[in-house]
Design an enzyme around this catalytic site. Structure first.
Site: not given
Ligand code: NAP
Length: 283
Positions: A48, A92, A115
């Protein structure tokens, strides 16, 4: 039949993001937070960050040890919430057991929640109001749109009702005016339901579960599943070889939804930075 090239669409999307950033005064920033030493998670985070570099997004990573307490993790998120260089914060998952995932996700400032997991953004999605949406579902919609098959008026069947994929995908399809059926492990005669789908999205985590008998001739099939077989091969939730000849368009695994998920993370980070800039201009 068209094989939808998620890799190519992701490259195109990333190039468009890069051009937008180059042409503006905005320098978006993304922070990834990783707790523990899961090697797969480390690879995801590094990928990422590499993707950020390529499009001109500043990135940083907070690698915290496995034994980090919830309080220390919350302190890290609080610091990032208050850092003006950072417009997107990515935690994460999964987090080590003693840490309450929900508490942590809701500690991220909603306007930095790239997210789309914060309850505020979940609520905005339900209400169809502007907000940050989950990356994988956004990618699914872009992949369907790339086929030029109309979503409005279609019957879309989503297999899987998780909070991160199935449910938000169903809601996005609903907002695009599809008639949506959401299936799960208790759905009766799931094959018959799937056969009524003009658009079928499989997100159940069961290797090659969707067979040609479950497909309407000419359907668009989006395979979100990522499953590792005992021999190490990665396959989706759809039996690609058998289903592809009956589909109008289908995504492969790998090379379908996966690359678009990262592209959507970059898009969300840019969007969050644009909104922050607008708020600053107003303030
Ligand atoms: P999850 O949280 O495990 O949810 C799976 C869902 O599938 C549940 O709703 C479950 O039903 C349903 N399900 C399981 N077996 C079923 C069956 N036999 N028939 C019908 N429904 C069934 O999984 P997830 O996080 O949503 O992920 C789904 C898949 O997508 C996984 O393979 C994951 O690796 C992949 N994924 C890919 C990306 C990407 O970027 N490409 C991103 C995220 C996830 P119940 O609710 O009834 O248990």
């Amino acid at each position: 039949m068209t094989i939808i090239d998620g890799k190519a669409l992701a490259i195109e999307t990333r190039a468009a993001i890069r051009h937008k950033i180059e042409a503006s005064h905005i320098r978006p920033g993304l922070a990834a937070v990783l707790v523990g030493n899961n090697p797969a998670s480390k690879i995801y985070v590094n990928n990422k960050r590499k993707a950020c570099d390529e499009v001109g997004i500043y990135s940083e990573a907070c690698f915290l040890p496995e034994e980090t307490s919830e309080a220390d993790l919350l302190a890290c998120i609080h610091r990032l919430n208050n850092d003006p260089k950072i417009h997107g914060i990515l935690v994460q998952l999964p987090l080590p057991k003693p840490i309450n995932e929900r508490v942590v996700l809701d500690a991220v400032a909603p306007e930095k929640d790239v997210d789309g997991f914060h309850y505020v953004n979940v609520g905005k999605l339900v209400a169809n109001e502007p907000g940050l949406r989950s990356c994988t579902p956004l990618g699914v919609i872009k992949l369907i749109q790339s086929t030029k098959v109309a979503i409005a008026g279609s019957h879309a069947v989503v297999m899987g009702r998780s909070n991160i994929v199935g449910k938000p995908t169903a809601l996005l399809l609903l907002h695009e005016h599809a008639t949506v059926t959401l299936c799960h492990s208790k759905t009766k005669d799931i094959a018959a339901v799937c056969r009524t789908a003009d658009i079928l999205v499989a997100a159940i985590g069961r290797p090659r579960f969707v067979t040609k008998e479950m497909i309407k001739e000419g359907a668009v099939v989006i395979d979100v599943g990522i499953n590792r077989l005992p021999d190490g091969k990665i396959v989706g939730d759809v039996d690609f070889e058998a289903v592809a000849p009956h589909a109008a368009a289908i995504t492969p695994v790998p090379g379908g939804v996966g690359p678009m998920t990262i592209a959507m993370l970059l898009q969300n980070t840019l969007q969050a930075a644009i909104w922050a800039d607008e708020r600053n201009g107003r303030g």
